[in-house]
Design an enzyme around this catalytic site. Structure first.
Site, PDB file in Angstrom:
ATOM      1  N   LYS A 181       0.688  -1.088   0.198  1.00  0.00           N
ATOM      2  CA  LYS A 181      -0.081  -0.112   0.358  1.00  0.00           C
ATOM      3  C   LYS A 181       0.824   1.318  -0.062  1.00  0.00           C
ATOM      4  O   LYS A 181       0.572   1.996  -0.862  1.00  0.00           O
ATOM      5  CB  LYS A 181      -1.241   0.108   1.078  1.00  0.00           C
ATOM      6  CG  LYS A 181      -2.255   0.747   1.234  1.00  0.00           C
ATOM      7  CD  LYS A 181      -3.111   1.042   0.240  1.00  0.00           C
ATOM      8  CE  LYS A 181      -4.121   2.069   0.928  1.00  0.00           C
ATOM      9  NZ  LYS A 181      -4.934   2.975   1.538  1.00  0.00           N
ATOM     10  N   LYS A 249      -1.297  10.912   6.718  1.00  0.00           N
ATOM     11  CA  LYS A 249      -0.920  10.011   7.403  1.00  0.00           C
ATOM     12  C   LYS A 249      -0.128   9.115   6.474  1.00  0.00           C
ATOM     13  O   LYS A 249       0.955   8.404   7.171  1.00  0.00           O
ATOM     14  CB  LYS A 249      -2.560   9.455   7.971  1.00  0.00           C
ATOM     15  CG  LYS A 249      -2.538   8.646   8.931  1.00  0.00           C
ATOM     16  CD  LYS A 249      -4.090   7.349   8.794  1.00  0.00           C
ATOM     17  CE  LYS A 249      -3.095   5.956   8.085  1.00  0.00           C
ATOM     18  NZ  LYS A 249      -4.797   5.155   8.331  1.00  0.00           N
TER      19      LYS A 249
END
Lengths: 298, 298
Positions: A181, A249
């Site tokens: 990811k 984030k």
């Protein structure tokens, strides 16, 4: 209580975290016939979910997990994952030996390894399984799931995840889902900034930007972002998509992991700073394509 | 001699510059039945071309253009274009009124405007028409041509250009072809650097990079570069494709034009510096995807 590794007949699952992703994901599980117990920090949302899909809601993650064969989580960040897993009323306090804990949160690879270790001590299997495809992918059951963990565990959980996924891939040992990811987000950061610079340049040069997009999206500059965000970027529309706050984030995870791995990320680090500028302008909830705003207003 | 604007029966054309692009482009014109006169700085290549395709070769651009209804050029840079067009033995010294000069060179928008003005004074029409699609596109007659100029001139030249193009688009007034090509290169620069950072990170993290590419190329990180250069970047293969030297030339045009237009290009400027580092390592002829080399060897 739990049937543990009797994977052939998994019927009872728990889903922790009913945000924009988790809510529809848990919904797909219910529609596919699983008995779903949900937990959400604000219980009103859990109530709405039960009203919409049936199933049950539990007052704590521990109670949601108590009777489940697989527990899924999709919460905000590392700290949120800890608070629903290793905290006193967390999932690990009740989940039975032989069961699986699947974390769909985009979190650190380090956390994944820690949770796998905690699980091993209790004979609970763990998979890190961040997703891509956004809110639309979650709603349409068309997510891509990038999984880290052991193959037999993966094979047990895969059919259940296919309730909401178009593609589910085992990427390697625990942590590999998170790392994959991160690669995805690193590629996107540089790409979107390049696209923003190109489209802003085009407008300043008084080109017909939509026509330019049509032409160059047939060649070596083509990208999903160009095809899906080019026109809206040009029109300064950012009120949708993947929020800058979430991207920051994720980039924080990437930059920390890169430090550990000794990988240089010069443009990713720079684009992260640009995203900080977007946040400072009040654009934390805008789509990541809002990078172009920084080029517009000089 | 020349039939000028009798566009319906254009049969005699000239092609100046038989490099990796021009050679096959001129070849497609010959195969489509045009009578082609070629000029190339090193005459051996012009001889080879005539041997392969028929037609004639001329000793100067002026002589190549003397009998042509349309003259095409595809040379290296602004200076090369000047030397074959405005110099004493250049195209403008012989090309008849009513004819068209089409420049396929990737050059500055400023030069395009200058040449259009010189042409106007002599009743010669000008189109700036840089291409994308690379050597393979030129060989397969599948180039994309981004054209700047007037619509009636464009419509006269378009059927001829379709000999080697899959798409020919009029982007706006003279210079717009060059500006569109710049947008293309700006988008690619940031994109390739992001991809390089992502793939180098993936390898450092010991992921199976080809498997990662397969998964993430289905989502929001997808790009032509990822699909066509991802695997070779990961294998450190750069002996093909679009050379770093050419990219630096193009980025120089972009950065100069951006200065004029007041457009910020922070990542493009940075990636240009990275390409300078690749050149310093002897990689000027490597494909643009070789940016990953700078991340590998620390």
């Amino acid at each position: 209580m739990s049937q543990g590794s009797g994977a052939e007949n998994i019927s009872r699952v728990a889903f922790i975290g009913l945000g924009v992703m988790g809510y529809p994901m848990a919904g797909h599980l219910a529609r596919c016939g699983y008995k779903v117990t949900v937990y959400n920090r604000t219980s009103e949302k859990a109530q709405s979910w039960v009203t919409e899909y049936g199933g049950k809601s539990a007052p704590t993650p521990a109670q949601a997990a108590a009777d489940a064969q697989i527990v899924f989580a999709c919460v905000g960040n590392d700290n949120d994952v800890r608070s629903i897993s290793t905290a006193p009323d967390g999932v690990f306090s009740t989940l039975s030996a032989g069961c699986v804990f699947v974390d769909h949160t985009t979190a650190s690879a380090q956390l994944a390894r820690e949770l796998a270790q905690i699980g091993r001590d209790r004979h609970i299997d763990f998979l890190d399984a961040p997703v891509s495809g956004g809110q639309a992918g979650a709603q349409n059951g068309a997510l891509t799931v990038m999984v880290g963990g052991e193959e037999d565990v993966f094979e047990r959980a895969r059919p259940v995840m296919e309730s909401y996924a178009r593609a589910v891939g085992l990427m390697g040992p625990v942590g590999s889902g998170q790392l994959t990811k991160m690669v995805n987000q690193i590629c996107i950061a540089g790409l979107v900034q390049g696209l923003a610079e190109g489209l802003n340049f085009a407008k300043r040069c008084e080109l017909d930007v939509e026509q330019v997009l049509e032409v160059i999206s047939k060649g070596a500059a083509q990208s999903w972002q160009m095809e899906n965000r080019g026109v809206t970027m040009n029109r300064d529309e950012f009120d949708f998509g993947f929020a800058v706050d979430w991207m920051r984030k994720d980039l924080d995870l990437c930059l920390s992991e890169a430090r550990r791995a000794g990988a240089r990320l010069p443009v990713t680090a720079l684009v992260d700073q640009f995203y900080a500028d977007v946040q400072a302008r009040g654009g934390g909830r805008w789509d990541t394509s809002s990078l172009i705003q920084l080029l517009r207003n000089r």
